[in-house]
Motif scaffolding. Structure first.
Motif, short mmCIF file in Angstrom:
data_model
loop_
_atom_site.label_atom_id
_atom_site.label_comp_id
_atom_site.label_asym_id
_atom_site.label_seq_id
_atom_site.Cartn_x
_atom_site.Cartn_y
_atom_site.Cartn_z
N THR A 43 29.96 48.69 55.40
CA THR A 43 29.88 47.43 54.65
C THR A 43 31.26 46.80 54.49
OG1 THR A 43 29.98 48.73 52.62
CG2 THR A 43 27.79 48.02 53.37
N HIS A 44 32.31 47.61 54.55
CA HIS A 44 33.70 47.14 54.46
C HIS A 44 33.91 46.21 53.27
CE1 HIS A 44 35.33 48.89 58.17
NE2 HIS A 44 34.09 48.79 58.60
N PHE A 45 33.44 46.65 52.10
CA PHE A 45 33.66 45.85 50.90
C PHE A 45 35.15 45.64 50.69
CE2 PHE A 45 29.39 47.49 49.70
CZ PHE A 45 28.78 46.26 49.57
N GLN B 146 32.92 34.40 49.15
CA GLN B 146 31.51 34.04 49.31
C GLN B 146 30.75 35.13 50.08
OE1 GLN B 146 30.90 30.27 51.21
NE2 GLN B 146 28.74 30.18 50.63
N VAL B 147 31.36 35.65 51.12
CA VAL B 147 30.73 36.71 51.91
C VAL B 147 30.62 37.99 51.08
CG1 VAL B 147 30.94 38.16 53.97
CG2 VAL B 147 31.50 35.73 54.09
N GLU B 148 31.68 38.32 50.35
CA GLU B 148 31.67 39.52 49.50
C GLU B 148 30.56 39.41 48.45
OE1 GLU B 148 33.58 42.50 49.56
OE2 GLU B 148 34.05 41.74 51.55
N THR B 149 30.41 38.24 47.86
CA THR B 149 29.36 38.04 46.85
C THR B 149 27.98 38.28 47.46
OG1 THR B 149 30.74 36.45 45.67
CG2 THR B 149 28.38 36.35 45.23
N TRP B 150 27.76 37.78 48.66
CA TRP B 150 26.49 37.99 49.36
C TRP B 150 26.28 39.48 49.64
CZ3 TRP B 150 24.98 40.08 53.99
CH2 TRP B 150 23.66 39.82 54.38
N LEU C 144 42.91 53.56 39.29
CA LEU C 144 43.05 52.20 39.78
C LEU C 144 41.91 51.88 40.75
CD1 LEU C 144 44.88 49.64 40.20
CD2 LEU C 144 45.87 50.86 42.13
N VAL C 145 41.27 50.76 40.49
CA VAL C 145 40.22 50.28 41.40
C VAL C 145 40.71 48.96 41.98
CG1 VAL C 145 37.86 49.40 41.55
CG2 VAL C 145 38.37 51.38 40.11
N PRO C 146 40.85 48.86 43.30
CA PRO C 146 41.30 47.60 43.90
C PRO C 146 40.40 46.43 43.52
CG PRO C 146 41.39 49.37 45.51
CD PRO C 146 40.68 49.91 44.30
N ALA C 147 41.00 45.27 43.38
CA ALA C 147 40.28 44.06 42.96
C ALA C 147 39.05 43.84 43.84
CB ALA C 147 41.22 42.85 43.04
N GLY C 148 37.96 43.46 43.20
CA GLY C 148 36.73 43.13 43.91
C GLY C 148 35.81 44.31 44.15
N LEU C 149 36.32 45.53 44.00
CA LEU C 149 35.48 46.70 44.30
C LEU C 149 34.75 47.22 43.07
CD1 LEU C 149 37.72 48.64 46.84
CD2 LEU C 149 35.97 46.91 47.26
N HIS C 150 35.07 46.68 41.90
CA HIS C 150 34.41 47.15 40.68
C HIS C 150 32.91 46.87 40.71
CE1 HIS C 150 35.40 42.94 39.93
NE2 HIS C 150 34.43 42.93 39.04
N ARG C 151 32.50 45.79 41.39
CA ARG C 151 31.07 45.48 41.47
C ARG C 151 30.31 46.56 42.25
NH1 ARG C 151 33.65 40.79 42.71
NH2 ARG C 151 33.65 39.21 41.09
#
Length: 198
Positions: free
Chosen positions: A15-17, A23-27, A62-69
């Motif tokens: 998935t390479h989050f 927009q793609v990450e949100t999808w 530490l959790v890199p930005a955007g990966l918390h979801r």
């Protein structure tokens, strides 16, 4: 049907989050959440076959930005009692203790043979970048990066610098191809079902 029990093994890989535009990450997060949220605790398994994260360096605090979801989706599944297995890939080769300790995910640093259920044969889980299917340079890099002391050194870098280096190498690795002859030799050792990412 007598003796029939419904269960599901959901296999997800690559998935390479964290690699794409917002927009793609949100999808991707929404689709991942829908799939994982459909699993029932105490019955279903989530089998992650590597490269779930585009760069994961295993920091404990530490959790890199955007990966918390993504982590929130995995946490929901774990709290429901979904059994989660994670076979590390070439982009998330350094899981650290966070995923295991905080989410209860079972980490497999190499391919693993999962026992069968309800009469099904065993299932070999693999990311697909095993040494037999890769060129000599990649095999060496894979061996070096999976050493504990190398992972410790990587995590000792300032986080922004380590992530920038990781993202650079992530982009470079996209051109890597698996040697089909070597991969076939590796796979022929197993007679049951095989699931690979990559």
């Amino acid at each position: 049907m007598t003796g029939y029990s419904r269960w599901m093994d959901l296999l997800i890989s690559d998935t390479h989050f964290g690699a794409d535009a917002t927009q793609v990450e949100t999808w991707k997060h929404a689709r991942f959440g829908e799939l994982v949220d459909s699993l029932e605790g105490g019955r279903d398994r989530l089998l992650l076959l590597g490269d779930i994260f585009d760069v994961w360096l295993g920091w404990n605090g530490l959790v890199p930005a955007g990966l918390h979801r993504v982590l929130a989706i995995l946490e929901r599944a774990a709290r429901r009692g979904v059994e989660i297995h994670f076979v590390v890939g070439n982009h998330d080769f350094s899981p650290g203790r966070f995923l295991r300790r905080e989410l209860g995910i079972q980490i497999h640093e190499e391919a693993v043979l999962m026992p069968g259920r309800d009469g099904w044969e065993a299932l070999l889980l693999s990311h697909g970048d095993e040494p037999a299917g890769a060129d000599r340079g990649y095999r060496l890099l894979r061996w070096v990066l999976r050493r504990r002391w190398v992972q410790w050194l990587i995590r000792a870098f300032p986080a922004d610098a380590a992530l920038a280096i990781g993202r650079y190498w992530s982009g470079k690795s996209r051109g890597h191809r698996v040697d089909p002859v070597g991969a076939r030799r590796w796979l022929e050792r197993y007679r049951d079902w095989v699931a690979q990412g990559y």
